[in-house]
Design an enzyme around this catalytic site. Structure first.
Site, PDB file in Angstrom:
ATOM      1  N   ASP A 254       0.850  -1.188   0.000  1.00  0.00           N
ATOM      2  CA  ASP A 254       0.000   0.000   0.000  1.00  0.00           C
ATOM      3  C   ASP A 254       0.887   1.239   0.000  1.00  0.00           C
ATOM      4  O   ASP A 254       2.000   1.218   0.538  1.00  0.00           O
ATOM      5  CB  ASP A 254      -0.881   0.025   1.249  1.00  0.00           C
ATOM      6  CG  ASP A 254      -1.689  -1.251   1.409  1.00  0.00           C
ATOM      7  OD1 ASP A 254      -2.364  -1.629   0.444  1.00  0.00           O
ATOM      8  OD2 ASP A 254      -1.618  -1.859   2.494  1.00  0.00           O
TER       9      ASP A 254
ATOM     10  N   ASP B 298      -1.609  -2.668  -4.858  1.00  0.00           N
ATOM     11  CA  ASP B 298      -2.483  -3.025  -3.749  1.00  0.00           C
ATOM     12  C   ASP B 298      -3.316  -1.800  -3.405  1.00  0.00           C
ATOM     13  O   ASP B 298      -3.864  -1.172  -4.303  1.00  0.00           O
ATOM     14  CB  ASP B 298      -1.656  -3.526  -2.559  1.00  0.00           C
ATOM     15  CG  ASP B 298      -2.495  -4.320  -1.567  1.00  0.00           C
ATOM     16  OD1 ASP B 298      -3.686  -4.543  -1.813  1.00  0.00           O
ATOM     17  OD2 ASP B 298      -1.953  -4.712  -0.520  1.00  0.00           O
TER      18      ASP B 298
ATOM     19  N   ASP C  15      -4.558   1.768   3.667  1.00  0.00           N
ATOM     20  CA  ASP C  15      -5.236   0.736   4.435  1.00  0.00           C
ATOM     21  C   ASP C  15      -5.120   1.047   5.916  1.00  0.00           C
ATOM     22  O   ASP C  15      -4.065   1.497   6.399  1.00  0.00           O
ATOM     23  CB  ASP C  15      -4.646  -0.646   4.145  1.00  0.00           C
ATOM     24  CG  ASP C  15      -5.170  -1.239   2.846  1.00  0.00           C
ATOM     25  OD1 ASP C  15      -5.895  -0.528   2.115  1.00  0.00           O
ATOM     26  OD2 ASP C  15      -4.852  -2.408   2.560  1.00  0.00           O
TER      27      ASP C  15
ATOM     28  N   ARG D 121     -13.856   0.311  -3.025  1.00  0.00           N
ATOM     29  CA  ARG D 121     -13.258   0.504  -1.705  1.00  0.00           C
ATOM     30  C   ARG D 121     -12.942   1.965  -1.418  1.00  0.00           C
ATOM     31  O   ARG D 121     -11.781   2.341  -1.261  1.00  0.00           O
ATOM     32  CB  ARG D 121     -11.995  -0.343  -1.537  1.00  0.00           C
ATOM     33  CG  ARG D 121     -12.224  -1.823  -1.637  1.00  0.00           C
ATOM     34  CD  ARG D 121     -10.968  -2.616  -1.327  1.00  0.00           C
ATOM     35  NE  ARG D 121     -11.172  -4.038  -1.531  1.00  0.00           N
ATOM     36  CZ  ARG D 121     -10.231  -4.974  -1.353  1.00  0.00           C
ATOM     37  NH1 ARG D 121      -9.019  -4.604  -0.981  1.00  0.00           N
ATOM     38  NH2 ARG D 121     -10.500  -6.239  -1.564  1.00  0.00           N
TER      39      ARG D 121
END
Length: 444
Positions: free
Chosen positions: A224, A263, A267, A322
């Site tokens: 990330d 990715d 996060d 997301r």
């Protein structure tokens, strides 16, 4: 804040570019609780999160490295210097100013390859026509093509990740500061501020093939741009996250599946708590923000009661999904602008035991894309969604979702009411304000 002052600021952000930036400066000062005179007399790098500004303001608040002494204020222009500055002084308050774009990728992927690793051999060995689709590659020995891939990935991992210590502020100087290919690890620490930086997503040189991931198999990648892992009191503000020169459209296909090298952009996982993400741009990406990374019992034991996150005045542009996907935690998402692209799948993912409040947001969706897609149900969990506008029209997101997707009926009412908000802009004004004021280079 009076209706009159709010209107003036909104009009400024709707004006020409230079006028908009003046308006953005006023907004920043208002949100941080800093007067114009104070802003002139103090370093923006020492700004702290304003009282009441989202979950990161809870309890002790978030001050980052504001108390740093002169010996722990660094200006860096290289990846090695950045890592050295992070390590200097342990958890003593520190400020790291990033000048220009720092390349964390290394010379090229070949630099990280373990001796003997060969991608063509990897492809031949694990071709589904040879290997099949019944078992994954995790048990492959160290001297196998998969084992050599793991060793190569470990080399890249050690190079591109940078661990943030507690009590740290990282801030970009000017309008062109940032990182290319870096993965910031905010892991197991408290009190971190990251502002005014552009992050071009890391490109995983060594994705793993998993023939058991869906019926067709998948390439799975790591890294990330930033991950908040078990940390508390984190403020991410006025940053830009993008795939930059390597969007998914440029990636090749192997075994009939995209060779996924990205990715997430941000996060927030493993019991992280008290996070505010404000005035950021998240653009041109697939899997954008994950809050809570698993439904498993072990993860639930860590995440349940945590993952308190606020997202406000962010621009989510040309994303697939997301924005965020939520498990567990109490997430407050307000005054954000979501701009759907051709591959738009959904914005909010409603997951295991999530308590999402999504209010006063604006959505700009392409022709033919229904507002029913804004919410995506993964698990049974209640959600609050009020005063949201889709293409300029007030829309009950839950009602339209349930009407068009009755097999995935959502329940209304997240069970809590956010109180940590500094200002709420009218959702019709949000596109003009956020589009002009969010992102790196617009801090003021």
């Amino acid at each position: 804040m009076s209706k009159e002052s709010r209107t003036v600021r909104t009009q400024k952000c709707h004006g020409r570019a230079i006028t908009a930036l003046v308006g953005c400066t006023a907004l920043v000062l208002a949100v941080t609780g800093t007067s114009a005179a104070q802003a002139q007399s103090r370093d923006v790098a020492r700004q702290t999160l304003g009282a009441g500004d989202g979950w990161a303001a809870y309890g002790t608040g978030t001050t980052g490295g504001a108390a740093a002494d002169a010996a722990h204020v660094h200006t860096v222009t290289t990846w090695d210097a950045f890592k050295a500055a992070l390590a200097d002084g342990g958890t003593a308050p520190k400020i790291i100013k990033v000048k220009g774009t720092i390349d964390a990728d290394g010379p090229d992927c070949a630099t990280f390859a373990a001796p003997g690793y060969d991608f063509d051999t990897y492809l031949k060995t694990y071709d589904p026509a040879v290997w099949g689709r019944a078992k994954n590659l995790d048990a492959e020995p160290d001297d196998s093509p998969e084992g050599l891939r793991r060793a190569s990935a470990a080399n890249q991992d050690a190079y591109i990740k940078a661990n943030m210590p507690a009590n740290t502020t990282i801030i970009g100087l000017g309008k062109d500061a940032g990182f290319k290919g870096a993965s910031l690890q905010i892991k197991g620490v408290d009190n971190v501020i990251v502002r005014n930086l552009t992050f071009e997503s890391p490109l995983d040189c060594f994705p793993q093939w998993d023939p058991t991931d869906t019926a067709d198999g998948n390439w799975n990648s790591e890294y990330d741009s930033a991950v908040v892992y078990g940390s508390t009191h984190v403020w991410m503000d006025h940053n830009t996250f993008t795939d930059g020169e390597h969007p998914d459209s440029t990636l090749p296909y192997y075994y009939g599946r995209i060779f996924e090298q990205h990715d997430g952009e941000l996060d927030i996982v493993k019991g992280a708590d008290y996070v505010t993400a404000s005035w950021n741009v998240f653009a041109d990406h697939d899997k954008t923000i994950l809050i809570g990374n698993s439904d498993s019992a072990a993860t639930a034991a860590v995440d349940r009661g945590h993952l308190k996150v606020t997202l406000h005045h962010n621009l989510f542009s040309n994303l697939v999904e997301r924005a965020p996907r939520v498990r567990f935690g109490q997430v407050d998402s307000y005054n954000n602008h979501f701009v759907g692209g051709d591959d738009y799948s959904y914005s909010y993912g409603i997951g295991m035991e999530s308590q999402l409040v999504a209010e006063h947001n604006a959505f700009t969706l392409p022709a033919g894309v229904s507002a029913a897609k804004v919410l995506k149900k993964w698990k049974e969990a209640p959600v609050t969604a009020a005063d949201n506008y889709v293409n300029g029209t007030l829309t009950d997101l839950i009602a339209v979702h349930n009407a068009e997707i009755p097999a995935e009926t959502l329940q209304s009412g997240a069970g809590w009411t956010p109180t940590l908000r500094t200002r709420i802009d009218p959702p019709k004004a949000v596109p003009g304000i956020v589009d002009h004021c969010a992102g790196a280079g617009r801090l003021g």
